[in-house]
Write a protein that holds these residues in place. Structure first.
Motif, PDB file in Angstrom:
ATOM      1  N   ARG A 167       0.832  -1.205   0.000  1.00 26.52           N
ATOM      2  CA  ARG A 167       0.000   0.000   0.000  1.00 26.52           C
ATOM      3  C   ARG A 167       0.863   1.250   0.000  1.00 26.52           C
ATOM      4  O   ARG A 167       0.582   2.228  -0.685  1.00 26.52           O
ATOM      5  CB  ARG A 167      -0.896  -0.023   1.238  1.00 26.52           C
ATOM      6  CG  ARG A 167      -1.862   1.147   1.302  1.00 26.52           C
ATOM      7  CD  ARG A 167      -2.725   1.072   2.552  1.00 26.52           C
ATOM      8  NE  ARG A 167      -3.543  -0.121   2.563  1.00 26.52           N
ATOM      9  CZ  ARG A 167      -3.380  -1.113   3.408  1.00 26.52           C
ATOM     10  NH1 ARG A 167      -2.409  -1.074   4.303  1.00 26.52           N
ATOM     11  NH2 ARG A 167      -4.159  -2.173   3.369  1.00 26.52           N
ATOM     12  N   ARG A 219       1.104   4.395  -3.001  1.00 20.53           N
ATOM     13  CA  ARG A 219       0.869   5.802  -2.761  1.00 20.53           C
ATOM     14  C   ARG A 219       1.926   6.655  -3.445  1.00 20.53           C
ATOM     15  O   ARG A 219       1.662   7.787  -3.849  1.00 20.53           O
ATOM     16  CB  ARG A 219       0.882   6.072  -1.256  1.00 20.53           C
ATOM     17  CG  ARG A 219      -0.313   5.443  -0.539  1.00 20.53           C
ATOM     18  CD  ARG A 219      -0.066   5.356   0.954  1.00 20.53           C
ATOM     19  NE  ARG A 219      -1.169   4.670   1.607  1.00 20.53           N
ATOM     20  CZ  ARG A 219      -1.103   4.156   2.812  1.00 20.53           C
ATOM     21  NH1 ARG A 219       0.015   4.234   3.492  1.00 20.53           N
ATOM     22  NH2 ARG A 219      -2.133   3.549   3.344  1.00 20.53           N
ATOM     23  N   THR A 233       1.818   5.089  -7.978  1.00 17.65           N
ATOM     24  CA  THR A 233       0.566   5.156  -8.695  1.00 17.65           C
ATOM     25  C   THR A 233       0.696   4.813 -10.173  1.00 17.65           C
ATOM     26  O   THR A 233       0.542   3.672 -10.559  1.00 17.65           O
ATOM     27  CB  THR A 233      -0.074   6.543  -8.536  1.00 17.65           C
ATOM     28  OG1 THR A 233      -0.147   6.865  -7.158  1.00 17.65           O
ATOM     29  CG2 THR A 233      -1.480   6.536  -9.093  1.00 17.65           C
ATOM     30  N   ILE A 243      -5.096  -3.146  -3.263  1.00 19.22           N
ATOM     31  CA  ILE A 243      -6.088  -2.082  -3.463  1.00 19.22           C
ATOM     32  C   ILE A 243      -7.428  -2.632  -3.940  1.00 19.22           C
ATOM     33  O   ILE A 243      -8.319  -1.885  -4.340  1.00 19.22           O
ATOM     34  CB  ILE A 243      -5.587  -1.007  -4.443  1.00 19.22           C
ATOM     35  CG1 ILE A 243      -5.246  -1.618  -5.799  1.00 19.22           C
ATOM     36  CG2 ILE A 243      -4.388  -0.268  -3.862  1.00 19.22           C
ATOM     37  CD1 ILE A 243      -4.917  -0.585  -6.880  1.00 19.22           C
ATOM     38  N   ARG A 286      -8.117   3.792  -9.294  1.00 20.96           N
ATOM     39  CA  ARG A 286      -8.388   3.165  -7.999  1.00 20.96           C
ATOM     40  C   ARG A 286      -7.716   3.932  -6.860  1.00 20.96           C
ATOM     41  O   ARG A 286      -8.315   4.157  -5.797  1.00 20.96           O
ATOM     42  CB  ARG A 286      -7.889   1.719  -8.031  1.00 20.96           C
ATOM     43  CG  ARG A 286      -8.169   0.931  -6.768  1.00 20.96           C
ATOM     44  CD  ARG A 286      -9.641   0.710  -6.564  1.00 20.96           C
ATOM     45  NE  ARG A 286      -9.881  -0.200  -5.461  1.00 20.96           N
ATOM     46  CZ  ARG A 286     -11.005  -0.220  -4.745  1.00 20.96           C
ATOM     47  NH1 ARG A 286     -11.976   0.627  -5.037  1.00 20.96           N
ATOM     48  NH2 ARG A 286     -11.154  -1.071  -3.756  1.00 20.96           N
ATOM     49  N   ILE A 287      -6.476   4.348  -7.074  1.00 19.70           N
ATOM     50  CA  ILE A 287      -5.750   5.075  -6.043  1.00 19.70           C
ATOM     51  C   ILE A 287      -6.335   6.455  -5.816  1.00 19.70           C
ATOM     52  O   ILE A 287      -6.404   6.945  -4.687  1.00 19.70           O
ATOM     53  CB  ILE A 287      -4.267   5.187  -6.427  1.00 19.70           C
ATOM     54  CG1 ILE A 287      -3.618   3.802  -6.447  1.00 19.70           C
ATOM     55  CG2 ILE A 287      -3.511   6.090  -5.459  1.00 19.70           C
ATOM     56  CD1 ILE A 287      -3.669   3.075  -5.124  1.00 19.70           C
ATOM     57  N   GLN A 292      -9.261   7.339  -5.744  1.00 17.96           N
ATOM     58  CA  GLN A 292     -10.407   7.249  -4.840  1.00 17.96           C
ATOM     59  C   GLN A 292      -9.993   7.380  -3.378  1.00 17.96           C
ATOM     60  O   GLN A 292     -10.792   7.750  -2.528  1.00 17.96           O
ATOM     61  CB  GLN A 292     -11.134   5.920  -5.061  1.00 17.96           C
ATOM     62  CG  GLN A 292     -11.732   5.757  -6.443  1.00 17.96           C
ATOM     63  CD  GLN A 292     -12.292   4.364  -6.659  1.00 17.96           C
ATOM     64  OE1 GLN A 292     -12.216   3.489  -5.780  1.00 17.96           O
ATOM     65  NE2 GLN A 292     -12.862   4.124  -7.824  1.00 17.96           N
ATOM     66  N   GLN A 293      -8.714   7.050  -3.083  1.00 20.11           N
ATOM     67  CA  GLN A 293      -8.256   7.058  -1.698  1.00 20.11           C
ATOM     68  C   GLN A 293      -7.319   8.216  -1.376  1.00 20.11           C
ATOM     69  O   GLN A 293      -6.952   8.422  -0.216  1.00 20.11           O
ATOM     70  CB  GLN A 293      -7.522   5.742  -1.400  1.00 20.11           C
ATOM     71  CG  GLN A 293      -8.320   4.493  -1.720  1.00 20.11           C
ATOM     72  CD  GLN A 293      -7.519   3.230  -1.484  1.00 20.11           C
ATOM     73  OE1 GLN A 293      -6.975   3.030  -0.402  1.00 20.11           O
ATOM     74  NE2 GLN A 293      -7.436   2.379  -2.488  1.00 20.11           N
ATOM     75  N   LYS A 341      -7.878  10.876   1.536  1.00 17.56           N
ATOM     76  CA  LYS A 341      -8.032  10.462   2.924  1.00 17.56           C
ATOM     77  C   LYS A 341      -6.963  11.142   3.781  1.00 17.56           C
ATOM     78  O   LYS A 341      -5.799  11.191   3.405  1.00 17.56           O
ATOM     79  CB  LYS A 341      -7.916   8.945   3.051  1.00 17.56           C
ATOM     80  CG  LYS A 341      -9.056   8.173   2.403  1.00 17.56           C
ATOM     81  CD  LYS A 341      -8.870   6.675   2.595  1.00 17.56           C
ATOM     82  CE  LYS A 341     -10.015   5.896   1.967  1.00 17.56           C
ATOM     83  NZ  LYS A 341      -9.819   4.427   2.121  1.00 17.56           N
ATOM     84  N   PHE A 377      -3.090  10.013   4.202  1.00 15.37           N
ATOM     85  CA  PHE A 377      -2.809   8.940   3.246  1.00 15.37           C
ATOM     86  C   PHE A 377      -1.392   9.062   2.678  1.00 15.37           C
ATOM     87  O   PHE A 377      -0.612   8.107   2.703  1.00 15.37           O
ATOM     88  CB  PHE A 377      -3.837   8.993   2.117  1.00 15.37           C
ATOM     89  CG  PHE A 377      -3.710   7.900   1.092  1.00 15.37           C
ATOM     90  CD1 PHE A 377      -4.325   6.679   1.269  1.00 15.37           C
ATOM     91  CD2 PHE A 377      -2.978   8.099  -0.067  1.00 15.37           C
ATOM     92  CE1 PHE A 377      -4.211   5.671   0.328  1.00 15.37           C
ATOM     93  CE2 PHE A 377      -2.859   7.104  -1.020  1.00 15.37           C
ATOM     94  CZ  PHE A 377      -3.482   5.888  -0.824  1.00 15.37           C
TER      95      PHE A 377
END
Length: 304
Positions: A7, A11, A14, A153, A217-218, A220-221, A224, A227
């Motif tokens: 993960r 980050r 990507t 992910i 996909r990344i 979307q997070q 946060k 993150f």
């Protein structure tokens, strides 16, 4: 590879995580070979990921076998990725791995051989000579770790323009249309070429579709709280890099801000030939330069 480690790398990387050098990296372990590397090239001394200029990252998927040095083997996937911090646009220029080109100081060979001869610096220079854009960074990862990252992910969604299969990697094949891929599926989707009508060219296009799926996909997070910060702190423990923590953080921010709706990409086309008894790709060098000229300051290629 732990879920936390996978993960954290996503980050940072990507767009560069598909797929993927290296006397310049600083190893984080004296007894354990690197699984991932992010290298700032000597030609990029003045680059600022937090500035206004397009930042270029050469993503390399390494096919290193156990016991081989990942950053001194031939890359199995090559994507030159540009990110525009002003517009959040990104583009990728796919380069077939068997492209037969001039390698500075070594004559002519397949383009991925330059990683064997001179690590990321020579690979970046060789790609730069073909496209007309010298990358600022080179990112390399092994395919087993790519599989873990995609699984971590929750998989990705890609649009597949044609159904295809492979008896070795994917006997059941991939159907046409929007498909959801787990880590292994994403790896197979990115590596299969023999059953594709365009061979290396179609494979490179599928690698770009995979990168776009990871980015979506990344994204979307990315908003946060904490993150990016947590990712940078964690990745510094596991990533071989010559970047300072501050620059790594700014690069992570830049990549996370890419708008999936503003991602474009083209593959350098060409022909096939037998040279020295080996099958190679003869790239359209004029087209490669046109892509570089169009995307250099905008990170956008509207037409392939």
């Amino acid at each position: 590879m732990t879920r936390t480690r996978a993960r954290a790398l996503l980050r940072i990387s990507t767009l560069a995580a598909v797929l993927a050098v290296v006397g310049l990296v600083v190893p984080d372990s004296a007894v354990r070979p690197a699984d991932m590397a992010l290298v700032k090239l000597q030609t990029a001394e003045g680059v600022d990921p937090g500035g206004d200029d397009v930042v270029w990252i050469l993503a390399v998927g390494s096919d290193a076998r156990p016991g081989e040095t990942m950053t001194r083997t031939r890359g199995d996937a090559l994507q030159l990725i540009g990110i525009n911090p002003r517009t959040s646009a990104a583009t990728s220029i796919g380069i077939p791995r068997d492209s037969y080109v001039s390698i500075p100081g070594y004559g002519s060979d397949r383009i991925n051989a330059s990683m064997v001869y001179g690590g990321p610096q020579l690979l970046g220079e060789t790609v730069g000579n073909l496209v007309g854009i010298q990358p600022d960074y080179v990112f390399v990862t092994k395919f087993p770790y790519f599989i873990d990252m995609v699984n971590d992910i929750g998989g990705i969604t890609v649009h597949n323009p044609r159904a295809f299969s492979d008896t070795g990697l994917k006997p059941g094949g991939f159907k046409a249309g929007d498909i959801h891929l787990n880590g292994y599926g994403a790896m197979a989707f990115s590596r299969i070429r023999h059953s594709l009508p365009g061979g290396d060219f179609d494979r490179s296009a599928n690698q770009q579709r995979t990168l776009a799926g990871i980015q979506a996909r990344i994204r979307q997070q990315a908003d946060k709280p904490g993150f990016i910060e947590k990712g940078v702190l964690s990745v510094m423990q596991h990533l071989d890099t010559n970047l300072a923590p501050g620059e790594l953080f700014r690069l992570a921010q830049l990549v996370a801000q890419v708008d999936p709706s503003k991602i474009t990409g083209c593959v350098v086309q060409g022909g096939f030939a037998m040279i020295g008894g080996a099958s190679v790709v003869t790239p359209d060098t004029g087209q490669a330069r046109r892509y570089g000229d169009v995307a250099r300051t905008t990170a956008v290629i509207r037409h392939c």
